[in-house]
Design a protein around this motif. Sequence first.
Motif, short mmCIF file in Angstrom:
data_model
loop_
_atom_site.label_atom_id
_atom_site.label_comp_id
_atom_site.label_asym_id
_atom_site.label_seq_id
_atom_site.Cartn_x
_atom_site.Cartn_y
_atom_site.Cartn_z
N TYR A 253 -2.29 9.85 -6.92
CA TYR A 253 -3.01 9.73 -5.46
C TYR A 253 -4.20 8.66 -5.50
O TYR A 253 -4.49 8.31 -4.49
CB TYR A 253 -3.64 11.13 -5.25
CG TYR A 253 -2.69 12.17 -5.11
CD1 TYR A 253 -1.43 11.79 -4.40
CD2 TYR A 253 -2.69 13.49 -5.43
CE1 TYR A 253 -0.54 12.91 -4.28
CE2 TYR A 253 -1.96 14.54 -4.94
CZ TYR A 253 -0.80 14.45 -4.19
OH TYR A 253 0.05 15.28 -4.18
N ALA A 254 -4.70 8.52 -6.81
CA ALA A 254 -5.83 7.49 -6.74
C ALA A 254 -5.35 6.02 -6.38
O ALA A 254 -6.28 5.27 -5.80
CB ALA A 254 -6.52 7.44 -8.15
N ASP A 255 -4.14 5.78 -6.47
CA ASP A 255 -3.74 4.52 -6.09
C ASP A 255 -3.13 4.63 -4.33
O ASP A 255 -2.72 3.58 -4.23
CB ASP A 255 -2.52 3.92 -7.04
CG ASP A 255 -3.11 3.52 -8.24
OD1 ASP A 255 -4.03 3.03 -8.42
OD2 ASP A 255 -2.23 3.37 -9.01
N CYS A 256 -3.39 5.64 -3.79
CA CYS A 256 -2.89 5.61 -2.61
C CYS A 256 -3.95 5.29 -1.60
O CYS A 256 -5.15 5.54 -1.83
CB CYS A 256 -2.36 7.23 -2.14
SG CYS A 256 -0.64 7.66 -3.03
N ALA A 257 -3.41 4.66 -0.53
CA ALA A 257 -4.40 4.57 0.69
C ALA A 257 -4.73 5.49 1.46
O ALA A 257 -5.98 5.73 2.09
CB ALA A 257 -3.76 3.35 1.62
N VAL A 258 -4.05 6.69 1.55
CA VAL A 258 -4.16 7.87 2.05
C VAL A 258 -3.20 8.88 1.56
O VAL A 258 -2.18 8.79 1.16
CB VAL A 258 -4.25 7.92 3.63
CG1 VAL A 258 -2.79 7.64 4.29
CG2 VAL A 258 -4.99 9.11 4.26
N PRO B 24 0.67 -1.27 -0.21
CA PRO B 24 -0.09 -0.11 0.06
C PRO B 24 0.68 1.41 -0.06
O PRO B 24 1.83 1.30 0.77
CB PRO B 24 -0.88 -0.05 1.17
CG PRO B 24 -0.89 -1.68 1.52
CD PRO B 24 0.57 -1.98 1.11
N ARG B 25 0.51 2.22 -0.75
CA ARG B 25 1.21 3.46 -0.71
C ARG B 25 0.44 4.93 -0.20
O ARG B 25 -0.82 4.83 -0.07
CB ARG B 25 1.23 4.01 -2.25
CG ARG B 25 2.22 3.44 -3.06
CD ARG B 25 2.25 3.78 -4.44
NE ARG B 25 3.23 2.91 -5.18
CZ ARG B 25 3.20 3.07 -6.64
NH1 ARG B 25 2.17 3.44 -7.38
NH2 ARG B 25 4.25 2.35 -7.29
N VAL B 26 1.21 5.44 0.43
CA VAL B 26 0.97 6.61 1.26
C VAL B 26 1.64 7.82 0.52
O VAL B 26 2.67 7.92 0.31
CB VAL B 26 0.89 6.72 2.50
CG1 VAL B 26 0.87 8.07 3.26
CG2 VAL B 26 -0.02 5.52 3.29
N ALA B 27 0.93 9.06 0.24
CA ALA B 27 1.63 10.21 -0.18
C ALA B 27 1.50 11.35 0.83
O ALA B 27 0.38 11.64 1.36
CB ALA B 27 1.02 10.66 -1.60
#
Length: 358
Positions: free
Chosen positions: A259-264, A186-189
Motif C-alpha cells: 500500500y505504501a507504494d500505491c498512488a491511492v 503507478p499502482r492503485v489497490a
Amino acid sequence: MGDLVPGVERIAVLRANALGDFIFVLPALDALRAAYPKAEIVLLGAPWHANLLRDRPGPVDRVLVVPPAPGIRVADPGEADGQVDGFLAEARAERFDLALQLHGGGANSNPLVTGVGARVTAGLRAEDAPPLDHWIRYVYYQHEVLRYLEVVALVGAGATTLVPRFAVTDADRNEARAVLGDPDRPRVALHPGASDTRRRWPAHRFAEVARDLTGQGYDVLITGTPAERDVVERVVTEADAPVRPLIGALSLGALAACYADCAVVVSNDTGPLHLAAAVGTPTVGVYWVGNLINSGSLVRARHRPIVSWTVHCPVCGADCTRGLYPHREGTGECPHRDSFVADVPVAEVLEAARELLP
C-alpha cells in the motif's frame, strides 16, 4: 488532563481485536510513549499482533498474547479457550505499574485489566462494566482515535498526533517486492472485502472503478484475505481488464509495504483502508454514515470518505441510527446483513480517486 503516574516502568495496554482497531489506537500509544519515555509499553494483544510488531519500530515494545475469552478475542483455529487464569498469573508476575483498557466498553475487559494487578488502572466504562481507578464513559458514537486519546489523558499522556502512523520495514518491502516485482507504472489497490457484509460496496462497482483506472494506465491490484476470495474473484471477472488479484499473498507487514507504494487505495471501511492511511497513502473509503463518525479519517488533504446516508435496513426497514453493531442476531433487532453502502455512486468514488492520483 490527568496527572502523570509516578514511578512508571512498565505499562500494559489491552487492545486485542482487529487490524483497524489497532490502527486507531496508535495515536494513544504514541502519547503514552511521549509521556512515559523510559517505560516499557506491553500490548496485551492477539497472536497476529505479536507477529506483526516483532522487530518493528513504534510505540509498542513487546506483545503479551491474551488468551481467547468472551468479549476479549475469538480463538484462532486450533487455539484452546480457558487459559485466562494462567495468563493473569503471568501478567501479575510482570509487576505492571499502569494498565490501560483501550479495548471497548469494559464488561469483560475491565475485570481482565484489574486482574493484571497494576498499581493504577484506567480505561473505558459502559453502563454494564465495573469501574477502574480512572475511567471515562464509553459512548458508542465517538471517533475511535479520540476515544483512546481521552483515556490516556486520564494518566497524563497528552495527544502528540491525531493521525495514526505505522512503520514499514525493509523486510516488509523485500517481501512485497518478491511477490509484486518492481513497479513499471503507478499502482492503485482496491480492497472490496470487509468482515461485515453491511460495509461492503458491491463487487460490480469496484469492478467499474478497476476498469476505469486500468484504462488510465494504472497497475490495479485487488487485495483480499482468503475469506474474501469470492468477492475478489467477482471484481476481477467483472472488471474484464488486466487487474492483479492478491488473495492472502502477503503478510500484513508486506501488505503495508504494498500500500505504501500505491498512488491511492480504494476500499470499504475495513482494516486495510486504515492500514493504507497509516503508511501515508492517499485513500478513498466507502463508509456507512454511522461508521464514518467512529472511524473516518480526521483529515482530508490525502483522504476522501465517500458516505452512504442509509439509516434503515434495506431488507426490513429497521431503524439503525443507533449503530449497526447493536443490531445483532439474537437481540431482537434487525438480523440482516445486506449492504448499507450499495447506493454510493461509482462516479463519486472515481472523482475522489482522480483528485488524489498523480
